[in-house]
Scaffold this motif. Structure first.
Motif, short mmCIF file in Angstrom:
data_model
loop_
_atom_site.label_atom_id
_atom_site.label_comp_id
_atom_site.label_asym_id
_atom_site.label_seq_id
_atom_site.Cartn_x
_atom_site.Cartn_y
_atom_site.Cartn_z
N PHE A 1 -8.67 3.70 -5.68
CA PHE A 1 -10.01 4.26 -5.61
C PHE A 1 -9.94 5.70 -6.08
O PHE A 1 -9.10 6.47 -5.61
CB PHE A 1 -10.54 4.21 -4.17
CG PHE A 1 -10.75 2.81 -3.68
CD1 PHE A 1 -11.91 2.11 -4.01
CD2 PHE A 1 -9.79 2.19 -2.90
CE1 PHE A 1 -12.10 0.82 -3.56
CE2 PHE A 1 -9.98 0.89 -2.45
CZ PHE A 1 -11.14 0.20 -2.78
N VAL A 2 -10.82 6.05 -7.00
CA VAL A 2 -10.83 7.39 -7.56
C VAL A 2 -12.17 8.05 -7.19
O VAL A 2 -13.23 7.54 -7.57
CB VAL A 2 -10.66 7.36 -9.09
CG1 VAL A 2 -10.76 8.76 -9.68
CG2 VAL A 2 -9.36 6.69 -9.47
N PRO A 3 -12.11 9.15 -6.43
CA PRO A 3 -13.37 9.82 -6.08
C PRO A 3 -14.00 10.46 -7.32
O PRO A 3 -13.30 10.98 -8.19
CB PRO A 3 -12.95 10.88 -5.07
CG PRO A 3 -11.47 10.99 -5.16
CD PRO A 3 -10.95 9.79 -5.88
N VAL A 4 -15.32 10.39 -7.37
CA VAL A 4 -16.07 11.00 -8.46
C VAL A 4 -17.02 12.02 -7.83
O VAL A 4 -17.81 11.67 -6.95
CB VAL A 4 -16.87 9.94 -9.26
CG1 VAL A 4 -17.72 10.61 -10.33
CG2 VAL A 4 -15.93 8.92 -9.87
N GLU A 5 -16.90 13.27 -8.27
CA GLU A 5 -17.73 14.33 -7.69
C GLU A 5 -19.22 14.02 -7.91
O GLU A 5 -19.66 13.75 -9.02
CB GLU A 5 -17.39 15.68 -8.33
CG GLU A 5 -18.02 16.84 -7.62
CD GLU A 5 -17.55 18.17 -8.19
OE1 GLU A 5 -18.38 19.09 -8.22
OE2 GLU A 5 -16.37 18.27 -8.58
N LEU B 1 0.83 -1.20 0.00
CA LEU B 1 0.00 0.00 0.00
C LEU B 1 0.87 1.25 0.00
O LEU B 1 1.85 1.33 0.72
CB LEU B 1 -0.89 0.00 1.25
CG LEU B 1 -1.82 1.20 1.44
CD1 LEU B 1 -2.90 1.22 0.36
CD2 LEU B 1 -2.46 1.15 2.83
N ASN B 2 0.50 2.20 -0.85
CA ASN B 2 1.09 3.53 -0.76
C ASN B 2 -0.05 4.53 -0.79
O ASN B 2 -1.22 4.16 -0.76
CB ASN B 2 2.14 3.76 -1.86
CG ASN B 2 1.53 4.12 -3.21
OD1 ASN B 2 0.33 4.11 -3.41
ND2 ASN B 2 2.38 4.43 -4.16
N LYS B 3 0.26 5.80 -0.86
CA LYS B 3 -0.79 6.82 -0.77
C LYS B 3 -1.74 6.78 -1.95
O LYS B 3 -2.86 7.27 -1.86
CB LYS B 3 -0.17 8.21 -0.63
CG LYS B 3 0.62 8.64 -1.84
CD LYS B 3 1.23 10.01 -1.65
CE LYS B 3 2.14 10.31 -2.80
NZ LYS B 3 1.84 11.39 -3.59
N ASP B 4 -1.35 6.21 -3.07
CA ASP B 4 -2.17 6.22 -4.27
C ASP B 4 -3.01 4.96 -4.46
O ASP B 4 -3.94 4.96 -5.26
CB ASP B 4 -1.31 6.43 -5.51
CG ASP B 4 -0.63 7.79 -5.50
OD1 ASP B 4 -1.27 8.76 -5.06
OD2 ASP B 4 0.54 7.86 -5.90
N GLY B 5 -2.67 3.87 -3.80
CA GLY B 5 -3.42 2.63 -3.99
C GLY B 5 -2.65 1.42 -3.53
O GLY B 5 -1.74 1.51 -2.72
N LEU B 6 -3.02 0.29 -4.10
CA LEU B 6 -2.49 -1.00 -3.66
C LEU B 6 -1.86 -1.72 -4.85
O LEU B 6 -2.52 -1.93 -5.87
CB LEU B 6 -3.65 -1.82 -3.09
CG LEU B 6 -3.37 -3.04 -2.27
CD1 LEU B 6 -2.39 -2.79 -1.14
CD2 LEU B 6 -4.68 -3.56 -1.69
#
Length: 186
Positions: free
Chosen positions: A151-155, A127-132
């Motif tokens: 995981f990418v947040p979607v507004e 794991l790092n700050k951007d993902g797995l």
């Protein structure tokens, strides 16, 4: 610092054991990647984001042969005790496929065991700050196969689970890579 010492040892090992430059660069990448890893609690917090049903599409592509296939995928994740269980179903050109997974912590490492039919593969998660990043537990294959999930947040909508990776295979022209890309929503 500790990391500088590790890097110096890595370069010394490269010259002592005649390790190739790509192997050393890959090890440096893993060393830097692992240095930003979080504790077990953070890993489990990250895994909790998988829980639920995800639906979307995967695409695989071989640059060597030009083969491309896109297909629908549904993945479901749930907890049983301290293990994250998964079930993936996809409708490929060759027919329906499914896989199951069990993901857990063992001796401070994140392990995922994936079963497809009679085949069972084991992976180590970093794991790092951007993902797995998932690597084969047989580290000799770490430069042949990798999957990165984020995981990418979607507004205004649910998060997307994005997957990118590659696998190496042998074909009549030699070695080639298949590239994986997936986009799922909950």
């Amino acid at each position: 610092s500790r990391m500088r010492g590790d890097i110096l040892l890595l370069f010394q090992a490269m010259f002592l054991f005649a390790v190739s430059v790509p192997q050393v660069l890959f090890c440096l990448f893993l060393l830097c990647f692992a240095s930003s890893t979080a504790r077990a609690d953070t890993l489990l917090d990250h895994l909790s984001r998988y829980e639920g049903v995800w639906i979307g599409q995967f695409t695989i592509h071989s640059t060597a042969t030009g083969y491309t296939e896109s297909f629908p995928v549904q993945q479901r994740y749930w907890w049983e005790g301290d293990q994250l269980h998964g079930l993936a179903v996809s409708q490929r050109d060759s027919g329906m496929e499914n896989a199951t997974s069990i993901t857990y912590m063992k001796a401070g490492k994140l392990i995922s065991e994936v079963t497809r039919g009679e085949m069972k593969d084991s992976y180590i998660g970093v794991l790092n700050k951007d993902g797995l990043l998932w690597l084969p537990s047989k580290m000799s294959r770490a430069t042949d196969y990798q999957i990165f999930e984020s995981f990418v947040p979607v507004e205004g909508g649910p998060d997307k689970l994005m997957t990118e990776g590659f696998d190496t295979y042998v074909y009549s022209g030699g070695l080639a890579h298949i590239v994986y890309k997936g986009e799922l929503i909950r």
